[in-house]
Design a protein around this motif. Structure first.
Motif, PDB file in Angstrom:
ATOM      1  N   GLU A   1       0.835  -1.200   0.000  1.00 42.06           N
ATOM      2  CA  GLU A   1       0.000   0.000   0.000  1.00 42.06           C
ATOM      3  C   GLU A   1       0.874   1.256   0.000  1.00 42.06           C
ATOM      4  OE1 GLU A   1      -2.595   0.288   3.360  1.00 42.06           O
ATOM      5  OE2 GLU A   1      -3.806   1.862   2.415  1.00 42.06           O
TER       6      GLU A   1
ATOM      7  N   ILE B   1      -6.586  -0.453  -2.785  1.00 38.30           N
ATOM      8  CA  ILE B   1      -5.595  -1.347  -2.194  1.00 38.30           C
ATOM      9  C   ILE B   1      -6.063  -1.904  -0.856  1.00 38.30           C
ATOM     10  CG2 ILE B   1      -3.191  -1.496  -1.441  1.00 38.30           C
ATOM     11  CD1 ILE B   1      -2.766   1.046  -3.210  1.00 38.30           C
TER      12      ILE B   1
ATOM     13  N   VAL C   1      -1.310  -7.653  -7.618  1.00 36.99           N
ATOM     14  CA  VAL C   1      -1.474  -6.249  -7.997  1.00 36.99           C
ATOM     15  C   VAL C   1      -1.843  -6.223  -9.472  1.00 36.99           C
ATOM     16  CG1 VAL C   1      -0.377  -3.988  -8.130  1.00 36.99           C
ATOM     17  CG2 VAL C   1       0.285  -5.580  -6.335  1.00 36.99           C
TER      18      VAL C   1
END
Ligand code: ADP
Ligand code: MG
Length: 398
Positions: A260, A285, A332
């Motif tokens: 993050e 996130i 991600v």
């Protein structure tokens, strides 16, 4: 492939061949009476021995085929010349094994087919013409003999196939090791050269900058200076990116990195610097996404990927960056609705200097691949031309 370059191998070959020739000669001599059969047998032994002895000298395809052909002829002659010796049939079953010695795939298939044809001919001859008068042991159970022959060929095929696969794998592995070694040395050399080039570039750029500010110089003339400075900057950029990858980085610290935090920093960095188009980065996130890595390298990775996404996007559109925990991984995803890529382009990603941009370096993704691999992660590109790209980066969770 030449196999007999080194003396040791050649010695053992000649030793074995001498034993084979001795056995063949013994076969001729034991059959004492001098008659047509004796002469024919002796002739075949001479031809096969000649082939075996000459092979290491030439080691070519013609020699291999001739040797296998002659040996096949020899074993079939034995079978026909000495019908009373039932073990002659066993030898026929082994014929394709000869070409396994040479490890030549086409030669093996050739031998297999040739043997099948000759055995079909032989069985037909025994059934139709001979009718078992010379070969009672074949005719008494012809079906069983045929099945055994086929089984022996299948076994030989399997042995060959398996060893061939293993050899191929080993060869591939060997080539990869060699390639890696070569890359390592060229990489080190390139890094040294790059480093040496960067210093003079910096000096030249410094002087150009200095002259650009000089009020005494003509404005027209100075416009070219900006161009030159730009080009030098690009060159320096390429070198810096390259060096950041080639540099041995054992010293770089690995610790628990909060994804993050990294993505927030990267997004801020990209929003502040060098993005004149009004693209924005939308973050989503999960908290507590920790990865074991070096935080500078992770930043470098995401800067490269997100920058690419922005550069591919039309002005005013957003790039979405999502991070979540999925089982034992942190995933991600960087999604853009940009120009996308063809499958062929996707396949080229990560190749050094592959770039479709006029000012691109084509090093960004190569570095990304390196970083991802270093921390046991994966990176995947899904792209459709004209629609956009999704880059999925996964790391094992800390
Ligand atoms: P560079 O950005 O310097 O060109 P990269 O290695 O970062 O080098 O990228 C290589 C090429 O991959 C780019 O030139 C571009 O053509 C293509 N590419 C990378 N990411 C994307 C993306 N998100 N959408 C479309 N093309 C992309
Ligand atoms: Mg890039």
């Amino acid at each position: 492939m030449k196999e007999f370059q080194d003396g040791l191998h050649k010695k053992s070959y000649y030793l074995i061949v001498s034993v084979i020739i001795a056995l063949m000669v013994l076969g001729v001599v034991i059959d004492n009476t001098v008659n047509m059969r004796f002469i024919a047998h002796g002739l075949m032994v001479t031809v096969v021995s000649g082939c075996l002895l000459l092979y290491p000298r030439y080691e070519n395809t013609i020699m291999r085929y001739t040797t296998v052909f002659a040996s096949t002829g020899y074993l079939y002659s034995l079978f026909y010349l000495y019908p009373e010796v039932w073990s002659g049939f066993v030898l026929l079953c082994f014929i394709p094994a000869l070409s396994i010695l040479f490890f030549d795939r086409t030669l093996f298939y050739f031998s297999l087919v040739l043997n099948a044809m000759l055995i079909a001919f032989t069985f037909s001859y025994i059934i139709i013409i001979d009718q078992g008068s010379n070969y009672p042991y074949v005719i008494s159970d012809i079906a069983e003999n045929l099945v055994n022959f086929i089984a022996s060929q299948v076994i030989l095929y399997y042995v060959f196939h398996l060893s061939n696969e293993r050899m191929k794998k080993q060869r591939l592995y060997f080539e990869q090791v060699q390639q890696a070694e070569r890359l390592k040395t060229t990489g080190q050399m390139a890094a040294a050269v790059a480093h040496e080039i960067r210093n003079p570039l910096t000096v030249v750029r410094g002087f150009l900058q200095y002259y650009k500010e000089d009020p005494e110089l003509n404005e027209n003339f100075k416009r070219n200076f900006s161009l030159m400075i730009d080009e030098l900057q690009t060159a320096e950029h390429v070198i810096t990116q390259f060096l950041s990858m080639a540099k041995p980085d054992q010293a770089k610290l690995t610790n628990s990195v909060d994804i993050e935090m990294v993505l927030n920093d990267v997004s801020e960095l990209l929003n502040t610097y060098g993005l004149p188009s009004d693209n924005n980065i939308e973050l989503s996130i999960d908290t507590g996404c920790y990865v074991n890595a070096n935080h500078i390298e992770l930043k470098q990775l995401f800067v490269n990927v997100i920058k690419n996404a922005i550069e591919a996007s039309p002005n005013g559109t957003a790039v979405y960056v999502m991070a979540e925990k999925i089982k034992a991984h942190i995933e991600v995803r960087i999604i853009d609705n940009g120009k996308g890529m063809t499958q062929e382009e996707v396949n080229s990603l990560g190749t050094p200097f592959y770039s479709l941009k006029s000012k691109g370096t084509g090093l960004g993704l190569m570095i990304c691949y390196n970083i991802v691999e270093k921390y046991n992660g994966t990176i995947k590109f899904e792209s459709q031309q004209g629609i956009g790209t999704t880059v999925t980066v996964r790391f094992p969770i800390k």
